[in-house]
Write a protein that holds these residues in place. Structure first.
Motif, PDB file in Angstrom:
ATOM      1  N   ALA A 134      -6.655  17.765   6.877  1.00  0.00           N
ATOM      2  CA  ALA A 134      -6.860  16.758   7.925  1.00  0.00           C
ATOM      3  C   ALA A 134      -8.353  16.514   8.143  1.00  0.00           C
ATOM      4  O   ALA A 134      -8.803  15.363   8.214  1.00  0.00           O
ATOM      5  CB  ALA A 134      -6.199  17.214   9.227  1.00  0.00           C
ATOM      6  N   TYR A 184      -2.570  22.775   6.482  1.00  0.00           N
ATOM      7  CA  TYR A 184      -3.021  21.391   6.336  1.00  0.00           C
ATOM      8  C   TYR A 184      -4.205  21.055   7.241  1.00  0.00           C
ATOM      9  O   TYR A 184      -4.680  19.922   7.247  1.00  0.00           O
ATOM     10  CB  TYR A 184      -1.865  20.432   6.646  1.00  0.00           C
ATOM     11  CG  TYR A 184      -0.743  20.477   5.630  1.00  0.00           C
ATOM     12  CD1 TYR A 184      -0.986  20.794   4.300  1.00  0.00           C
ATOM     13  CD2 TYR A 184       0.570  20.202   6.002  1.00  0.00           C
ATOM     14  CE1 TYR A 184       0.042  20.846   3.378  1.00  0.00           C
ATOM     15  CE2 TYR A 184       1.602  20.245   5.081  1.00  0.00           C
ATOM     16  CZ  TYR A 184       1.338  20.578   3.769  1.00  0.00           C
ATOM     17  OH  TYR A 184       2.362  20.621   2.849  1.00  0.00           O
ATOM     18  N   GLY A 201      -2.357  17.502  10.881  1.00  0.00           N
ATOM     19  CA  GLY A 201      -2.855  18.771  10.386  1.00  0.00           C
ATOM     20  C   GLY A 201      -2.294  19.956  11.142  1.00  0.00           C
ATOM     21  O   GLY A 201      -2.303  21.084  10.632  1.00  0.00           O
TER      22      GLY A 201
END
Length: 689
Positions: free
Chosen positions: A124, A120, A114
């Motif tokens: 995650a 991201y 992540g």
């Protein structure tokens, strides 16, 4: 009659949802859950709808999209990851040792993955969350793909609502965040109005409050910048007109922020030296009216209306301007520039901004795997702590045969943060929220024992949880506990029975998370003070030079301004966090507080020069003073970098005879900056890192 109720309904919608992004977000998630429960009830498998509702919660905490294209990509990616991780849980859970290795290793690598790209991070967290949810509702007798499939359905249902919202209003997320920023600006202006009038003793508390609001405001501005960057990458040239309007709104926010944080003189000095107390009271009144204008501006962004200045703001402005003409003050230059700054904020709100094709500074934050695998990297340390929490929690769960032991692991995931301060606060909030949630949840279950009643509790608690998730974690923790109780009542009829184990599991998970941040590579804030102070002074210096350079572009100027405020915020956060650390680790807390105050004051004086820079004419003497200031800042940096041994003594202060200045008004700004630079230098001479 129909028109009357329709009008009231529209007003209710606008007041409670359109003007409240958190309410609208919570409503959208709750609607997704209602839709899922309704679909599966009609299909005759209502319990499957509950599984889907849990998947919707995970999806809502995972999504982070600003455009239809990215939402479609995310739907595929989130659905794929949820299916894979949930399937692995179903297949490996019967084998405790193998599953334990999977749980610990996957959580470690997912959290690090992540960090390869900031957008991201949510993905995650959601992926780890879905692993834990899959443990909770594991059904050994069911087909391995049943629960993973239901989680994919959850992703589709929730992301479909997101896509519909984006189709109806492609800039919904951006509008929400801009509105939040202008609301924070309003809060800052209202707090700053308390300076007028104020004494020196009162100012410390006001400045502390302003520093905390400023951290939030700047962080919100950075969040908007990230959204603009991501959105700009998705749009083609034909879609840029409206987008550029929002870029202009963001640039306006930065200019208003600079004006809001600027200081032209010590406020207790102004309060004491102004001949008429009405002038001081008028300045405070004007700032409060500007706060109201900022709130109204936020509402207009959400409603997509054109901002209209209020009669109260115009009346206050005219009355104060007349009062200033009638009253000559000892600090007339300070008052005049302060008034010009405040008046410019009013004019900025009232201005009609045309879309400008501005090139955003795109920053790519992708990192390489090898950069993450270092104990010096705080993301790596966090991943190690979290996976250690999971290993300990899972081991306890198996040794003591804790039936719902996954709550220990889930609690660790939520409580374990990247800093001691954040973890400590989350520790207490989670425990208090859980205890209160159990009491409220059991009471509601007794009052509404029917299936319909439990569904109402489930939906209502989900709505309240998401409404307060970003603003008041204790309330969020209360109602996620109520939500869990309702889920267990509907699935197994055992909601009340699982509450006592849930309290125990929450306590265990919280303690594990606390111990991990306390003993596994603890990152005490005093260790960061030196580097952050050096960074802050460097960015102040560059910002000051850009203020004096009238040839610089607005875009480059705002870039340097943001960098200076970012460094100042990081320094303020170190001092803020340090106050919550163990007493034995609060080294340098007094210098940290002093440096934070001095640096923020220096930045506010530079900002004061910056807001007037286009109307000022700098002469030779001004640039001579500028060079003296740069020299002082360089000396401060040298002392901080090399220590006192390698720095030569310098003059205590620099005074340029006023009669040598052709434009004495510029000395008001430059002298303040010069004095603060000297104070910072003297403070640096008495600190040993």
């Amino acid at each position: 009659m129909v028109k009357k109720y329709l009008k009231k309904s529209i007003e209710f919608w606008e007041n409670n949802f359109l003007e409240s992004p958190e309410n609208l977000w919570a409503l959208r998630i709750s609607f997704s859950a209602i839709l899922a429960l309704g679909i599966f009830y009609l299909l005759g498998i209502p319990k499957a709808g509950l599984t889907v509702s849990m998947g919707i919660v995970a999806t809502a905490l995972t999504e982070n999209d600003v455009h239809i294209k990215s939402s479609l990509r995310s739907t595929l990616l989130i659905g794929f990851l949820f299916f894979i991780f949930s399937s692995l849980v179903q297949l490996l859970l019967p084998y405790p040792i193998i599953f334990g290795v999977f749980l610990v290793s996957s959580s470690f690598f997912i959290m690090l993955a992540g960090e390869l790209k900031s957008k991201y991070n949510h993905l995650a967290f959601g992926s780890v969350l879905i692993i834990l949810y899959s443990i909770f509702i594991y059904q050994p007798e069911a087909d391995w793909f049943r629960i993973p499939f239901l989680f994919v359905v959850a992703v589709i249902i929730h992301m479909a609502t997101s896509i519909v919202i984006l189709l109806l209003n492609p800039y919904q997320n951006l509008q929400n965040e801009l509105a939040n920023a202008y609301q924070l600006l309003a809060k800052y202006l209202r707090m700053k109005s308390k300076f007028f009038p104020s004494s020196a003793d009162e100012q410390e508390e006001i400045r502390n409050e302003l520093a905390l609001i400023n951290i939030q405001l700047f962080s919100q501005s950075e969040k908007i910048k990230n959204i603009l960057q991501r959105l700009g990458q998705e749009l083609n040239l034909h879609q840029r007109t409206k987008f550029n309007q929002y870029v202009s709104e963001w640039n306006q926010l930065q200019l208003l922020h600079e004006r809001a944080v600027s200081s032209h003189e010590s406020y207790d000095s102004i309060s004491q030296n102004v001949n008429s107390s009405l002038v001081v009271a008028g300045l405070g009144k004007m700032l409060r009216e500007l706060g109201k204008a900022s709130d109204e501006y936020a509402r207009n962004i959400l409603k997509k209306n054109t901002f209209q200045s209020s009669p109260n703001l115009r009346w206050t402005s005219n009355a104060l301007e007349l009062l200033l003409r009638q009253n000559l003050c000892k600090d007339q230059a300070s008052i005049n520039y302060l008034w010009k700054n405040i008046k410019s904020m009013e004019e900025t709100f009232e201005a009609r901004h045309t879309p400008a094709n501005i090139n955003l500074e795109y920053t790519f934050d992708e990192k390489k795997w090898r950069d993450l695998f270092s104990p010096k990297n705080n993301k790596f340390r966090h991943a190690v702590r979290l996976s250690t929490c999971f290993a300990v929690g899972y081991t306890l769960m198996n040794i003591f045969k804790i039936e719902q032991g996954a709550w220990i692991i889930l609690t660790s995931l939520i409580v374990c943060q990247q800093t001691y301060d954040a973890t400590r606060q989350r520790f207490f909030k989670r425990i208090i929220g859980t205890l209160m949630g159990v009491i409220i949840g059991i009471t509601l279950s007794l009052l509404l024992p029917t299936t319909a009643g439990q569904v109402v509790i489930l939906i209502a608690s989900m709505f309240i949880f998401f409404k307060y998730l970003r603003g008041n974690y204790i309330i969020a923790a209360i109602f996620i506990t109520v939500y869990v109780l309702a889920v267990y009542n509907l699935l197994q009829g055992t909601g009340v029975q699982v509450m006592t184990p849930r309290i125990i599991d929450t306590l265990i998970g919280s303690v594990i998370a606390y111990l991990s941040i306390r003993f596994i590579w603890p990152e005490w804030q005093y260790k960061n003070l030196k580097n952050l102070l050096i960074k802050a002074i460097e960015k102040d210096k560059i910002y000051f030079e850009s203020v004096m350079n009238q040839q610089i572009s607005t875009q480059e100027y705002l870039h340097h301004q943001r960098n200076a405020h970012r460094a100042d915020n990081q320094l303020a956060q170190v001092w803020k966090s340090m106050r919550f650390e163990p007493k034995s680790k609060q080294k340098l807390i007094t210098p940290a507080r002093n440096f934070t105050y001095l640096n923020h004051t220096l930045l506010s004086y530079i900002s004061a020069l910056g807001v007037h820079r286009k109307s000022l004419n700098f002469n030779e003497n001004d640039f001579f003073i500028k060079n003296q200031i740069i020299k002082l800042l360089d000396e401060i940096l040298l002392r901080l970098q090399l220590g006192n041994q390698n720095s030569e003594p310098t003059e205590k202060s620099f005074i340029l005879p006023i009669e040598k200045l052709k434009d004495t008004e510029n000395l008001l700004f430059l002298d303040n900056i010069l004095k603060l630079s000297q104070e910072l230098k003297e403070a640096g001479e008495h600190i040993e890192f």
